[in-house]
Design a protein around this motif. Structure first.
Motif, short mmCIF file in Angstrom:
data_model
loop_
_atom_site.label_atom_id
_atom_site.label_comp_id
_atom_site.label_asym_id
_atom_site.label_seq_id
_atom_site.Cartn_x
_atom_site.Cartn_y
_atom_site.Cartn_z
N ALA A 111 5.32 -56.71 -16.01
CA ALA A 111 4.49 -57.39 -15.01
C ALA A 111 5.21 -58.61 -14.44
CB ALA A 111 3.16 -57.81 -15.62
N ARG A 141 -0.65 -60.71 0.47
CA ARG A 141 -1.77 -59.79 0.28
C ARG A 141 -2.98 -60.26 1.09
NH1 ARG A 141 -0.92 -56.01 -3.70
NH2 ARG A 141 -3.12 -55.53 -3.66
N ASP A 144 -6.07 -57.91 1.45
CA ASP A 144 -7.05 -57.90 0.37
C ASP A 144 -8.10 -58.98 0.59
OD1 ASP A 144 -6.44 -55.84 -1.29
OD2 ASP A 144 -5.28 -57.01 -2.72
N VAL B 45 -12.67 -58.51 -18.09
CA VAL B 45 -11.54 -57.87 -17.39
C VAL B 45 -10.70 -58.93 -16.68
CG1 VAL B 45 -10.88 -56.18 -15.65
CG2 VAL B 45 -12.86 -55.75 -17.06
N PHE B 48 -8.47 -60.48 -19.11
CA PHE B 48 -7.35 -59.58 -19.38
C PHE B 48 -6.24 -59.75 -18.34
CE2 PHE B 48 -5.34 -55.59 -18.13
CZ PHE B 48 -4.57 -55.37 -19.26
N TYR B 49 -6.61 -59.68 -17.08
CA TYR B 49 -5.60 -59.79 -16.01
C TYR B 49 -4.84 -61.11 -16.11
CZ TYR B 49 -6.54 -55.80 -12.85
OH TYR B 49 -6.63 -54.57 -12.28
N VAL B 52 -2.35 -61.19 -18.77
CA VAL B 52 -1.14 -60.44 -18.41
C VAL B 52 -0.17 -61.34 -17.66
CG1 VAL B 52 -0.25 -58.56 -16.99
CG2 VAL B 52 -2.29 -58.21 -18.36
N PHE C 133 -4.66 -51.76 -5.78
CA PHE C 133 -5.70 -52.78 -5.86
C PHE C 133 -6.54 -52.81 -4.59
CE2 PHE C 133 -7.60 -56.99 -5.81
CZ PHE C 133 -8.11 -57.06 -7.09
N PHE C 175 -14.08 -49.88 -14.46
CA PHE C 175 -13.16 -49.00 -15.19
C PHE C 175 -11.88 -48.79 -14.38
CE2 PHE C 175 -15.81 -46.35 -18.42
CZ PHE C 175 -16.22 -47.52 -19.01
N LEU C 177 -10.69 -50.76 -12.20
CA LEU C 177 -9.97 -52.03 -12.22
C LEU C 177 -9.19 -52.20 -13.52
CD1 LEU C 177 -9.63 -54.65 -10.57
CD2 LEU C 177 -11.55 -55.61 -11.82
N ILE C 178 -9.81 -51.81 -14.65
CA ILE C 178 -9.09 -51.88 -15.93
C ILE C 178 -7.86 -50.98 -15.87
CG2 ILE C 178 -9.23 -51.38 -18.40
CD1 ILE C 178 -12.23 -51.94 -18.27
N ILE C 180 -6.14 -49.94 -13.30
CA ILE C 180 -5.11 -50.49 -12.42
C ILE C 180 -4.39 -51.64 -13.14
CG2 ILE C 180 -4.71 -51.72 -10.26
CD1 ILE C 180 -7.10 -50.14 -9.09
N GLY C 181 -5.17 -52.47 -13.87
CA GLY C 181 -4.56 -53.58 -14.61
C GLY C 181 -3.57 -53.08 -15.65
N PHE C 182 -3.94 -52.04 -16.38
CA PHE C 182 -3.03 -51.48 -17.39
C PHE C 182 -1.75 -50.96 -16.72
CE2 PHE C 182 -5.92 -50.34 -21.25
CZ PHE C 182 -6.37 -51.65 -21.26
N TYR C 184 -0.48 -51.93 -13.89
CA TYR C 184 0.32 -53.06 -13.41
C TYR C 184 1.07 -53.68 -14.58
CZ TYR C 184 1.66 -57.64 -11.83
OH TYR C 184 2.41 -58.75 -11.55
N MET C 185 0.41 -53.77 -15.71
CA MET C 185 1.03 -54.37 -16.87
C MET C 185 2.29 -53.62 -17.29
SD MET C 185 -0.96 -55.01 -20.34
CE MET C 185 -0.53 -56.33 -21.44
N LEU C 190 1.83 -52.61 -7.78
CA LEU C 190 0.51 -52.10 -7.41
C LEU C 190 0.62 -51.05 -6.31
CD1 LEU C 190 -1.27 -55.56 -7.27
CD2 LEU C 190 -1.82 -53.74 -8.88
#
Lengths: 321, 119, 492
Positions: A111, A141, A144, B45, B48-49, B52, C133, C175, C177-178, C180-182, C184-185, C190
Motif C-alpha cells: 500500500a 481523485r 470521487d 472499516v 482499518f483503512y 493500512v 473505489f 462488505f 468497501l472491506i 476493496i480495502g484488502f 488495496y492493502m 485502486l
C-alpha cells in the motif's frame, strides 16, 4: 489503550437498553476513533470524524429518540441465532484475511509502494499546496469528491422527501417553544455564533495548508445555524435562512463543482483538469481547488441545515400534538 | 503466533469492532439501535483503512521542510469520502425510522412484523 | 466533444439532478429529465459504436494518468450495460409524468425527478468507471436515491421495505468497501486494470481470498442472489410503480455487471473458478433461488409481488450462466441482463397502467382486463410470453443460450431446471392472463390507460419481439464481450 476503550464502548453499546445512553456512548465512540485517527497521522480524517461521529450523528439520533422513545422493549431479534452465526462467519473470514497481511506500520507494505509515493513526492510540484490529503482529495481523485457531494445532496433530498409536509399543513402550525428565556445562553451565543461562522470560513480556505476544507467548514457553518435555531426557535431561524433558498443553495453548490469540470472540458482539457483554468499549472490547480471546495462547503452546509430543520419540525409537531 | 498478534494487533481490534457492530445490526430489534450498529460497523472499516496507511515513524501528510517520512495520504482521502457517505446513510435511515414510528406506532422489528400481518 | 463521451454519459444526468431541483415545477422537471436521459441514451449509443470501431476507450478524469487519477474505461462489456441502463431509464421516464402525478404528492414530485436522475447517474457511474473505489461512491449515490424513491410509495409498508433495503444494502456496500480495502492493502492500487495485473503476484495470500469473499457476498446482496434476496420482494411491491419499473430493469443488472467485472476482469477467470469452488457455490444457490422463487410467485395475490419474486428467479438464470464459468454461459447471462430488463420493464409498466386506472395491482384488479383495458392486457400477455421464453421473444433467446451452455458442459440436470423454471412461469403468468380474460370486471366498459403510459409500454413490448427475431446486435455484443472477458478475443 484507545483501541481498548473503543472495544469497551462498542460492547457497552451492544448491551445497553437505554437508547439515550447508547447515543451518548456512540458519540464517545466517535470521539475515541477521532483521537485514534490523530495517533495514526490522519488529522483531516480525525477532524471530520469528530464533527460527524461526535457531532451531527448523535444530534440526529437524539432528535429521532425524542420521537421514537427512549427504551428498547426487546433485545433479541427473531433471527438472533442466525445473526450470531453470520457474525461468527464474517469474523472468521476477516481473521483468515489477516493472516497474510503486511505488518502494521511497515514501510515496505504494498500500500505504501505503488501509487501513494507519487502523491508525496510530486504533489508539491504538480499542485503546489502542502496538504497532500487536499491535493489528492480535490485534484488527483477530485471526481470521487464530486460523487461525495452528490451523496450528501441525495441524502438531503431523501430526508426532505420523507419528512417534509406540504405548505398547507405548515401554515396551520403555530409558534414553537425556544430557549429564548435563557438570557445568559442568548448572550454567550451571540458572541459564539459569529466566532463559529468566522472559524468556518477559516477552515474553508485553510484546507490547502492544514487540515480542513469544504466539508468540515460546511459542517461548522451548519452547526452555527443549528445552535442559533435551538436558542432562538426554529421559526426565527427560518426567517433568517429560508428553506427554499437552502434547497437552491444545495443544488448550486453541486453545480458549482460540476461546472468547474464543464469549464475545463470546454477549454479543451479533460473533465476537472484544473490546469485548463490558467496558463500556469500551479495557479490553475489553485483556482480549481478553491472553487470546488467552495462548492462542497455550500452544499454540505445547506444540506445539513435542511436535514436539521426537517428533523426538528417533526419534533415540534409531535410536541404540539 | 505471538509475533503475528503483536504486528497485527490493530487489525485484530478492528475485527472485534466490526463483529460487535455487525452483531448489533443483525441481532438487535430496535431500529434506532440498528443504525448505531451500522455506524460502529462502518467506523471500524474506517479504522482499518487508516491503519493500512500508517507508516512507522511517519507524520501527518502535510509537507514540511525537513521531514521525509509521511503516512500514506490515499487511505485518508478514501475514508474522508466514506465518512460522508456514512453520515448521509445515517440521516436517511433515521428519517425513515421517524416515519415508520408515525405510521406504525413502533420501532421494534418484531412488532412491525406483527402489525404488517394484521392488515 | 466526441473525446469526452465517457464522462458526458455520466455527467449529463448527474448535473441535471440539481438543475431539476431549481426548476421546481414538476412538469418542467420531468420534461428536462426526459430530454437529458434521451441525450444520455444517444451518448451510450455513440459510445458502443466508438468501442466497436476503435476498441477500449480510456478517459483520464482531472487529466491525471491512472492509477494516480481516476480513469473511465469503456470496453464492450460496459458500453453494452450503459446502453441497457440508459435506454430503460429513458423509456420508463417517458411514462413517468402520468403515473407520478397520480401516485406521488404534488410537492414531492420535483424531488422524485431529481432523485431519479441521481439514481440513473449513480448506476451509469458504477458501470463506466475503471476505479474500484469510485464504484463504491457511485454505488452509494444510486443506493441512497433508491431507498428514498422506494419510501415515496403510498403504502406505509414502503417505509419498512426501504428501511430493510437500506440496512441490507449498506451492509453489502460496506462488505464491498472491506474487499476493496484488502485489495488495496495487497496491491497498492485502486485502478481496476492495474489491480488485474498486480493481483497475480499476491494471488495465493489469504488476504486476497478474504477480499474475494467480501466482494462476492457484497455484490450478491446488491443483486439479490438467493438467500440474500430478502429485501427485494417488499421493495419492488411497495415502491411507486415507476420506481419499480426503473429499478427492476436496471439496478440488479448493474450489480450483476459489478460481479462480472470483479470476477472476470479483476480476479480473473482462472482465479475465480480455477482456484476456488465458486461454481459449486453459485450454481446450487442459483438453482434453489430460481425454483423456490418461481414457486412462491404462483400464489401471490399482489401481482407486483409476483413479478418481484419472478425477478429473484430471473437473477437465478443470470447467476447460473455466470457460475458455469464458460464463454457460452457468460454470453447467456449477458443476453439475459438485457432481455430481462426489457421484459420486466414492460411488465411493470403494464402494472403501472393497471394501477393508474384501477387503483391497485392485486389479482382482483386484473379481472376482465381483456375487455376494460385491452391494450394493456395484451401488452402484459406478450411480455408474459417473453418471460416464459416462447420462441420469437427475447426470453427464448437467452434461455436457448443457457441450455446450449449447459449441454456444452454436459450438465443435463441444468437443462431440466431451466425447463421447469419456464413451466412455473407459465403457471404464474397464466393465472393473471386467465383472470384478465375470464374474470368479470367490476365496472364494465372500456377504460384504457392514457397514451402516455401505453407508448413506453408498447415500445418495450415491441423490443421484446424485435430483439427476439433480429438478434444480431445483442448476441453479437454479448458473445464478443464474453470472449473478451474469458481472456480470448479482442473485445470487439
Amino acid at each position: 489503550m484507545l483501541l481498548f476503550l473503543l472495544i469497551v464502548t462498542a460492547f457497552a453499546i451492544a448491551y445497553t437498553k437505554d437508547l439515550f445512553a447508547v447515543v451518548m456512548l456512540a458519540g464517545i465512540y466517535g470521539l475515541l476513533s477521532a483521537s485514534f485517527f490523530v495517533a495514526l497521522d490522519a488529522v483531516d480524517v480525525a477532524f471530520t470524524e469528530a464533527a460527524v461521529g461526535a457531532g451531527i450523528s448523535p444530534l440526529l439520533m437524539l432528535a429521532t429518540l425524542g420521537l421514537t422513545g427512549r427504551f428498547q422493549t426487546q433485545t433479541k431479534s427473531r433471527f438472533y441465532l442466525l445473526g450470531f452465526a453470520l457474525v461468527v462467519l464474517v469474523g472468521a473470514l476477516l481473521m483468515i484475511g489477516t493472516a497474510d497481511m503486511p505488518a502494521f506500520g511497515s514501510v515496505d507494505a504494498p500500500a505504501q509502494q505503488h501509487v501513494a509515493p507519487r502523491y508525496i513526492e510530486k504533489s508539491y510540484e504538480e499542485i503546489a499546496i502542502p496538504n497532500v490529503v487536499t491535493s489528492v482529495l480535490a485534484s488527483y481523485r477530485g471526481f470521487d469528491t464530486l460523487g461525495e457531494v452528490a451523496v450528501i445532496f441525495t441524502a438531503g433530498l431523501g430526508v426532505l422527501s420523507l419528512l417534509s409536509i406540504s405548505r398547507k399543513e405548515e401554515e396551520k402550525e403555530g409558534g414553537v417553544a425556544s430557549m429564548y428565556e435563557h438570557t445568559i445562553l442568548r448572550i454567550v451565543s451571540k458572541i459564539l455564533i459569529p466566532a463559529m461562522l468566522i472559524f468556518a470560513l477559516y477552515v474553508q480556505f485553510h484546507g490547502e495548508y492544514g487540515p480542513g476544507g469544504g466539508f468540515q467548514a460546511g459542517v461548522i457553518f451548519a452547526a452555527a445555524i443549528i445552535l442559533y435555531s435551538i436558542l432562538f426557535g426554529l421559526d426565527v431561524a427560518k426567517r433568517v435562512v429560508n428553506e427554499s433558498v437552502l434547497q437552491i443553495l444545495a443544488a448550486l453548490g453541486l453545480l458549482l463543482y460540476g461546472s468547474v469540470g464543464v469549464v475545463t472540458m470546454l477549454s479543451g482539457k479533460n473533465f476537472l483538469d484544473y490546469n485548463a483554468l490558467a496558463e500556469d499549472p500551479g495557479t490553475g490547480q489553485h483556482i480549481g481547488i478553491i472553487v470546488i471546495e467552495l462548492g462542497v462547503g455550500i452544499t454540505v452546509a445547506a444540506v445539513m441545515i435542511l436535514i436539521f430543520f426537517a428533523f426538528s419540525r417533526r419534533m415540534d409537531r409531535e410536541g404540539g400534538a | 503466533m505471538i509475533e503475528q498478534l503483536l504486528s497485527h494487533y490493530n487489525y485484530w481490534v478492528v475485527i472485534i469492532l466490526m463483529m460487535v457492530g455487525f452483531y448489533i445490526v443483525v441481532a438487535q430489534g430496535n431500529l434506532v439501535k440498528k443504525v448505531v450498529g451500522l455506524n460502529i460497523f462502518q467506523t471500524s472499516v474506517f479504522i482499518f483503512y487508516i491503519s493500512v496507511g500508517k507508516v512507522e515513524g511517519g507524520t501527518a501528510p502535510i509537507l514540511v521542510e525537513g521531514v521525509d517520512v509521511y503516512s500514506n495520504p490515499l487511505p485518508h482521502v478514501l475514508i474522508l469520502t466514506a465518512i460522508v457517505v456514512g453520515i448521509a446513510t445515517t440521516a436517511l435511515a433515521l428519517a425513515l425510522v421517524i416515519r415508520i414510528k408515525e405510521a406504525y406506532g413502533s420501532v421494534e422489528e418484531s412488532e412491525l412484523q406483527i402489525r404488517d400481518q394484521q392488515c | 466533444m466526441l473525446a469526452h463521451l465517457p464522462i458526458l454519459q455520466v455527467i449529463l444526468p448527474f448535473l441535471a439532478a440539481p438543475i431539476c431541483l431549481i426548476l421546481r415545477k414538476p412538469k418542467l422537471a420531468w420534461l428536462f429529465a426526459l430530454i437529458v436521459s434521451a441525450a444520455a441514451l444517444a451518448v451510450s449509443g455513440l459510445l458502443l459504436q466508438q468501442v466497436y470501431a476503435g476498441g477500449v476507450i480510456s478517459y483520464e478524469l482531472g487529466g491525471w494518468a491512472p492509477p494516480w487519477g481516476i480513469e473511465y474505461r469503456i470496453d464492450l462489456l460496459n458500453a453494452y450495460v450503459l446502453l441497457v441502463v440508459s435506454s430503460l431509464a429513458t423509456i420508463v421516464l417517458l411514462g413517468a409524468h402520468t403515473s407520478v402525478q397520480k401516485e406521488i404528492e404534488a410537492h414531492k414530485q420535483t424531488w422524485f425527478y431529481s432523485l431519479y436522475l441521481l439514481c440513473f447517474a449513480g448506476l451509469l457511474g458504477i458501470v463506466a468507471t475503471g476505479d474500484a473505489f469510485n464504484v463504491f461512491v457511485f454505488l452509494e449515490i444510486s443506493s441512497l436515491s433508491t431507498y428514498a424513491l422506494i419510501a415515496l410509495g403510498r403504502d406505509r409498508r414502503a417505509l419498512w421495505a426501504a428501511y430493510q433495503y437500506l440496512i441490507m444494502g449498506t451492509i453489502g456496500a460496506t462488505f464491498i468497501l472491506i474487499g476493496i480495502g484488502f485489495l488495496y492493502m495487497m496491491t497498492g492500487t485502486l485502478n481496476m486494470n492495474d489491480l488485474a495485473m498486480r493481483i497475480d503476484a499476491v494471488e495465493s495470500t489469504t488476504t486476497v481470498l478474504a477480499a474475494f469473499g467480501f466482494i462476492v457476498v457484497g455484490t450478491s446482496l446488491k443483486l439479490a442472489l438467493f438467500p440474500l434476496h430478502l429485501w427485494l420482494p417488499n421493495a419492488y411491491t411497495y415502491a411507486p410503480s415507476m420506481v419499480t419499473a426503473f429499478i427492476a430493469a436496471t439496478a440488479t443488472k448493474v450489480a450483476v455487471y459489478v460481479l462480472i467485472r470483479f470476477l472476470f476482469t479483476i480476479f480473473g477467470e482462472s482465479y475465480s473458478f480455477g482456484r476456488h469452488p465458486l461454481a459449486e457455490i453459485l450454481i446450487p444457490l442459483a438453482i434453489i433461488g430460481l425454483l423456490s422463487a418461481s414457486t412462491v410467485s404462483i400464489s401471490q395475490p399482489l401481482i407486483k409481488r409476483m413479478l418481484a419474486y419472478s425477478s429473484v428467479a430471473q437473477i437465478g438464470y443470470i447467476v447460473l450462466g455466470i457460475g458455469m464459468g464458460s464463454a457460452l454461459g457468460l454470453t447467456a447471462s449477458l443476453l439475459h441482463v438485457f432481455n430481462h430488463a426489457m421484459m420486466k420493464g414492460g411488465l411493470f409498466l403494464a402494472l403501472a397502467a393497471v394501477t393508474y386506472r384501477m387503483g391497485g395491482s392485486e389479482i382482483g384488479h386484473m379481472r376482465g382486463l381483456a375487455r376494460t383495458m385491452p391494450l394493456t392486457f395484451w401488452a402484459f400477455v406478450l411480455g408474459g410470453l417473453s418471460l416464459i421464453g416462447v420462441p420469437l421473444t427475447v426470453g427464448f433467446v437467452s434461455k436457448w443460450y443457457l441450455i446450449l451452455a449447459a449441454i456444452e458442459l454436459g450438465w443435463w440436470p441444468i437443462v431440466i431446471v431451466v425447463l421447469v423454471g419456464s413451466l412455473l412461469a407459465v403457471l404464474y403468468v397464466g393465472r393473471v392472463v386467465e383472470t384478465g380474460w375470464f374474470g368479470e370486471p367490476e365496472k364494465p366498459g372500456r377504460n384504457e390507460a392514457p397514451p402516455s403510459l401505453l407508448i413506453p409500454l408498447w415500445i418495450l413490448i415491441a423490443a421484446n419481439f424485435y430483439f427476439g427475431i433480429d438478434t444480431r446486435l445483442t448476441i453479437g455484443v454479448a458473445e464478443n464481450a464474453a470472449a473478451w472477458l474469458m481472456g480470448g478475443g479482442s473485445g470487439l
